[in-house]
Structure formats: C-alpha cells, structure tokens
Scaffold this motif. Structure first.
Motif, PDB file in Angstrom:
ATOM      1  N   ARG A 166       0.750  -0.905  -0.343  1.00 36.85           N
ATOM      2  CA  ARG A 166      -0.052  -0.400  -0.499  1.00 36.85           C
ATOM      3  C   ARG A 166       0.644   1.056   0.095  1.00 36.85           C
ATOM      4  N   ASP A 167      -0.147   2.352  -0.048  1.00 38.01           N
ATOM      5  CA  ASP A 167       0.892   3.831  -0.381  1.00 38.01           C
ATOM      6  C   ASP A 167       1.800   3.922   1.173  1.00 38.01           C
ATOM      7  N   ARG A 168       2.964   4.148   1.379  1.00 37.39           N
ATOM      8  CA  ARG A 168       3.256   4.849   3.044  1.00 37.39           C
ATOM      9  C   ARG A 168       3.999   6.290   2.957  1.00 37.39           C
ATOM     10  N   THR A 169       3.934   6.399   3.856  1.00 37.59           N
ATOM     11  CA  THR A 169       4.479   7.867   4.091  1.00 37.59           C
ATOM     12  C   THR A 169       6.059   7.792   3.569  1.00 37.59           C
ATOM     13  N   ALA A 170       6.644   9.101   3.360  1.00 38.03           N
ATOM     14  CA  ALA A 170       8.333   9.227   3.341  1.00 38.03           C
ATOM     15  C   ALA A 170       8.828   9.003   3.730  1.00 38.03           C
ATOM     16  N   ALA A 171       8.827   8.936   5.017  1.00 38.81           N
ATOM     17  CA  ALA A 171       9.418   8.355   6.330  1.00 38.81           C
ATOM     18  C   ALA A 171       9.449   6.740   6.285  1.00 38.81           C
ATOM     19  N   GLU A 172       8.095   6.163   5.856  1.00 34.65           N
ATOM     20  CA  GLU A 172       8.486   4.734   5.970  1.00 34.65           C
ATOM     21  C   GLU A 172       9.118   4.340   5.040  1.00 34.65           C
ATOM     22  N   TYR A 173       8.469   4.736   3.906  1.00 30.09           N
ATOM     23  CA  TYR A 173      10.087   4.930   2.424  1.00 30.09           C
ATOM     24  C   TYR A 173      11.200   5.121   3.264  1.00 30.09           C
ATOM     25  N   ARG A 174      11.364   6.058   3.703  1.00 33.72           N
ATOM     26  CA  ARG A 174      12.898   6.492   4.465  1.00 33.72           C
ATOM     27  C   ARG A 174      13.564   5.047   5.322  1.00 33.72           C
ATOM     28  N   GLN A 175      12.335   5.022   5.905  1.00 33.94           N
ATOM     29  CA  GLN A 175      12.818   3.440   6.819  1.00 33.94           C
ATOM     30  C   GLN A 175      13.717   2.626   5.959  1.00 33.94           C
ATOM     31  N   THR A 176      12.800   1.904   4.667  1.00 32.61           N
ATOM     32  CA  THR A 176      12.568   0.688   3.911  1.00 32.61           C
ATOM     33  C   THR A 176      14.354   0.672   3.281  1.00 32.61           C
ATOM     34  N   ILE A 177      14.464   1.922   3.239  1.00 37.05           N
ATOM     35  CA  ILE A 177      15.769   2.019   2.315  1.00 37.05           C
ATOM     36  C   ILE A 177      16.594   1.604   3.279  1.00 37.05           C
ATOM     37  N   GLU A 178      16.658   2.804   3.990  1.00 37.40           N
ATOM     38  CA  GLU A 178      17.950   2.923   5.177  1.00 37.40           C
ATOM     39  C   GLU A 178      18.362   1.567   5.854  1.00 37.40           C
ATOM     40  N   SER A 179      16.910   0.561   5.671  1.00 39.23           N
ATOM     41  CA  SER A 179      17.211  -0.873   6.397  1.00 39.23           C
ATOM     42  C   SER A 179      17.754  -1.701   5.465  1.00 39.23           C
ATOM     43  N   THR A 180      17.505  -1.159   4.010  1.00 36.81           N
ATOM     44  CA  THR A 180      18.079  -2.105   2.454  1.00 36.81           C
ATOM     45  C   THR A 180      19.602  -1.771   2.350  1.00 36.81           C
ATOM     46  N   ILE A 181      19.924  -0.277   3.310  1.00 36.17           N
ATOM     47  CA  ILE A 181      21.355  -0.145   3.048  1.00 36.17           C
ATOM     48  C   ILE A 181      21.676  -1.064   3.821  1.00 36.17           C
ATOM     49  N   GLY A 182      21.630  -1.061   5.012  1.00 33.59           N
ATOM     50  CA  GLY A 182      22.351  -1.788   6.050  1.00 33.59           C
ATOM     51  C   GLY A 182      22.166  -2.782   5.871  1.00 33.59           C
ATOM     52  N   GLU A 183      21.768  -3.908   4.999  1.00 32.86           N
ATOM     53  CA  GLU A 183      21.664  -4.813   5.099  1.00 32.86           C
ATOM     54  C   GLU A 183      23.088  -5.378   3.351  1.00 32.86           C
ATOM     55  N   CYS A 184      22.753  -4.091   2.916  1.00 32.01           N
ATOM     56  CA  CYS A 184      23.500  -4.233   1.521  1.00 32.01           C
ATOM     57  C   CYS A 184      25.330  -4.497   2.136  1.00 32.01           C
ATOM     58  N   GLU A 185      25.036  -3.366   3.063  1.00 33.37           N
ATOM     59  CA  GLU A 185      26.054  -3.190   3.750  1.00 33.37           C
ATOM     60  C   GLU A 185      27.125  -4.385   4.327  1.00 33.37           C
ATOM     61  N   ARG A 186      26.023  -4.801   4.830  1.00 38.13           N
ATOM     62  CA  ARG A 186      25.607  -6.577   6.737  1.00 38.13           C
ATOM     63  C   ARG A 186      26.451  -7.145   4.618  1.00 38.13           C
ATOM     64  N   LEU A 187      25.763  -7.525   3.784  1.00 40.10           N
ATOM     65  CA  LEU A 187      26.223  -8.326   2.367  1.00 40.10           C
ATOM     66  C   LEU A 187      27.699  -8.090   2.358  1.00 40.10           C
ATOM     67  N   SER A 188      28.087  -7.116   1.676  1.00 41.91           N
ATOM     68  CA  SER A 188      29.354  -6.130   1.619  1.00 41.91           C
ATOM     69  C   SER A 188      30.247  -6.634   2.036  1.00 41.91           C
ATOM     70  N   ARG A 189      30.611  -6.713   3.638  1.00 42.05           N
ATOM     71  CA  ARG A 189      31.398  -6.990   4.598  1.00 42.05           C
ATOM     72  C   ARG A 189      32.002  -8.569   4.607  1.00 42.05           C
ATOM     73  N   ILE A 190      30.092  -8.924   4.389  1.00 42.90           N
ATOM     74  CA  ILE A 190      30.425 -10.687   3.692  1.00 42.90           C
ATOM     75  C   ILE A 190      31.682 -11.027   2.212  1.00 42.90           C
ATOM     76  N   VAL A 191      31.033 -10.341   1.368  1.00 44.06           N
ATOM     77  CA  VAL A 191      32.042 -10.648   0.582  1.00 44.06           C
ATOM     78  C   VAL A 191      32.958 -10.274   0.616  1.00 44.06           C
ATOM     79  N   ASP A 192      33.780  -8.737   0.747  1.00 42.47           N
ATOM     80  CA  ASP A 192      34.889  -8.313   1.469  1.00 42.47           C
ATOM     81  C   ASP A 192      35.997  -9.541   2.211  1.00 42.47           C
ATOM     82  N   ASN A 193      35.280  -9.944   3.579  1.00 46.96           N
ATOM     83  CA  ASN A 193      36.038 -10.941   3.938  1.00 46.96           C
ATOM     84  C   ASN A 193      36.288 -11.702   3.499  1.00 46.96           C
ATOM     85  N   LEU A 194      35.204 -12.747   2.580  1.00 47.42           N
ATOM     86  CA  LEU A 194      35.386 -14.444   1.817  1.00 47.42           C
ATOM     87  C   LEU A 194      36.529 -13.788   1.221  1.00 47.42           C
ATOM     88  N   LEU A 195      36.776 -12.626   0.656  1.00 49.22           N
ATOM     89  CA  LEU A 195      37.423 -12.717  -0.996  1.00 49.22           C
ATOM     90  C   LEU A 195      39.081 -12.335   0.134  1.00 49.22           C
TER      91      LEU A 195
END
Length: 295
Positions: A106-135
């Motif tokens: 459903r439609d969300r407020t700008a704050a809710e979209y921002r919160q989702t994007i920030e959470s996604t960034i956090g998960e991407c950073e976690r993935l990046s750390r895993i890949v960097d350490n594995l490499l």
C-alpha cells in the motif's frame, strides 16, 4: 640335441615361472588401480588396505589412503562451507525482499519509505562485508594477498586499536587493558585487522562490566599477542572448529556476525607463517593467542 632340448625346456620353464611371479607381484597394483577408478566425489571413503601387501608397496598404499582422507576432509568442509555461505547470504536477501514486498502492499509515507531504504542499505552493507571478508580469506588461502612486513612497536599499535574500540567498550561498561611490550615483525595493516577482529569478537561475548586483556610477549624467535575475555566461554567440542569459516558455537555465543572473524584472523597469521590457538573455560572466558615469527 639333448642339450638343445634341455635348454629350450629350461627357458620355457623360466618364462612360465617369471610370468607367474610377475602376475602375483603386480596383483596389488591391479587392486590399487581398481581402487583409483572407484574414487570420485561420492566415493572418497574408498581405502586401500596395506595389510597383506608386499613390504615395498605398503608405503605407497598408506600414502594413498592418507591422500584420500585429506580429500574427504576437504570435500566435507567445502560442502559445509557452501551450505553455510548460502544460509548466510540468504538471510539479508530475504530481509530486503520481505521489507520491499511489505512496503509495496500500500502507499506509505515518505518516512516509512526512508526507513525501508535505510534498512536495505544496512543489509547491503552486511552483504558487502561478508563478500569482502570472503575474498580476503580466499586470496590469503591462495597466498595472493600482498604482505609487507616491518618492525614496529606492538604496544603502540595495540593501544591504538584498543582506543578505536574504547567507545563501544564504555557503552557496555567493559574495560580493555594492555600489558607487555616489544617489537613485532609483521604487516602493520594486517596486524591491525587481526587484533581488531579479536577485540570485536571479544566485545560481542563479554558481559557488561566485564574485562578484556591484551597481553604482549616477545620471545627469542616469535612474538605473541593474547586476547582474553571473561565471557561465557566455549564448550570443548567446538574449539577444533572455531577458526572455520561461518562456524559458530552454541547459541549463547551467537551474534550478528557472519562467523568469519576468527577465520580471517587465522588467515592473516598463516600469511605471516605464524599460528593461532584458542583456549576456553566454560564460565570463565576465552583466550586467543597469535604467534608471529620474528624473522
């Protein structure tokens, strides 16, 4: 004429005896060849029993069995590593996918979209750390990670690393102390990364108002760095595998980490030709000791 007949008979008899003896002597090699043909990813439990073999061939059979055992252990670890990697990567991906699907219902407020994007960034950073350490660990295993050793003051380097984690330690009311001194011969950046990972790991499992100690000691041919925490400890059955990638001990020591910290530390020490050991007492804490050669 008689001499010719006797000579021919002797030659024929010698040939038959030689063929028989040769066949009996080569029979173990034929059995080994059959074992070789059966070896595959699903038949690494195959073994060649050296008992009953000629004494000259027994070392070959023992060496072959040892090779199969090493291959079997490697394949088992590789299979476990693949399963752990898939599980570790699946979690952040599932989190990002789930949050995105929920926010699009459903439609969300700008704050809710921002919160989702920030959470996604956090998960991407976690993935990046895993890949960097594995490499890093993969390059270290292949001895392709560059290493530039220098002699430097280990106490000053450790105090600098401890100061970086001081804020986190103060928030948890954990004290970090350093003792000992000396000159270490290592790559400064890799040394900092190894000790930093040990401190980060110790902070995860040290209770509030706990203590972490870093002890330095210089010997004739090596330099030791020991990091001790007074956390819950690790059960003895887990100790042989704590340096494996993605391995985690009992749930009481689980955390947000990917289980790569100690594997990365061991890879760094291996690059220096040193050793990493761990000692733990349940309820009293854990000590990880890194040994760096001085030459």
């Amino acid at each position: 004429m008689l001499f010719a007949v006797v000579l021919a008979s002797s030659a024929l008899g010698s040939g038959l005896i030689a063929i028989t003896v040769t066949r009996r002597g080569l029979r173990p090699l034929q059995e080994m060849t059959q074992s070789f043909t059966r070896v595959g990813p699903t038949h690494l439990k195959e073994r060649v029993t050296p008992s009953g073999w000629p004494r000259e061939l027994q070392p070959l059979a023992i060496a072959f069995d040892d090779m199969l055992k090493r291959l079997d252990d490697s394949f088992t670890r590789l299979s476990q590593f693949s399963a752990d990697l898939a599980h570790e990567l699946r979690t952040p991906i599932a989190n990002m996918l789930g949050e995105a699907q929920v926010v699009l219902t459903r439609d969300r407020t700008a704050a809710e979209y921002r919160q989702t994007i920030e959470s996604t960034i956090g998960e991407c950073e976690r993935l990046s750390r895993i890949v960097d350490n594995l490499l890093f660990v993969a390059r270290a295993d292949a001895a392709r990670e560059p290493i530039e050793r220098h002699r430097f003051d280990a106490r000053a380097a450790v105090e600098k690393i401890a100061a970086f984690y001081e804020t986190v330690a103060e928030d948890r009311h954990v004290t970090i102390s350093c003792s000992g001194e000396g000159q270490i011969y290592a790559d400064p950046d890799l040394f900092e990364r190894a000790v930093g990972n040990l401190l980060d790991n110790a902070l995860r499992f040290t209770p509030e108002k706990g203590a972490i100690g870093i002890a330095l000691s210089e010997h004739d041919s090596s330099f030791e760095v020991a990091v001790h925490d007074n956390g819950c400890g690790i059960a003895p059955e887990h100790l042989p595998r704590v340096f494996d990638r993605f391995y985690r001990a009992e749930p009481s020591r689980s955390s947000d980490g990917a289980g790569l910290g100690l594997a990365l530390v061991k890879s760094i020490v291996d690059l220096h030709g040193g050793t990493a050991t761990i000692h733990s007492d349940m309820g009293y804490g854990t000590t990880v000791t890194l040994t760096f050669p001085l030459v």
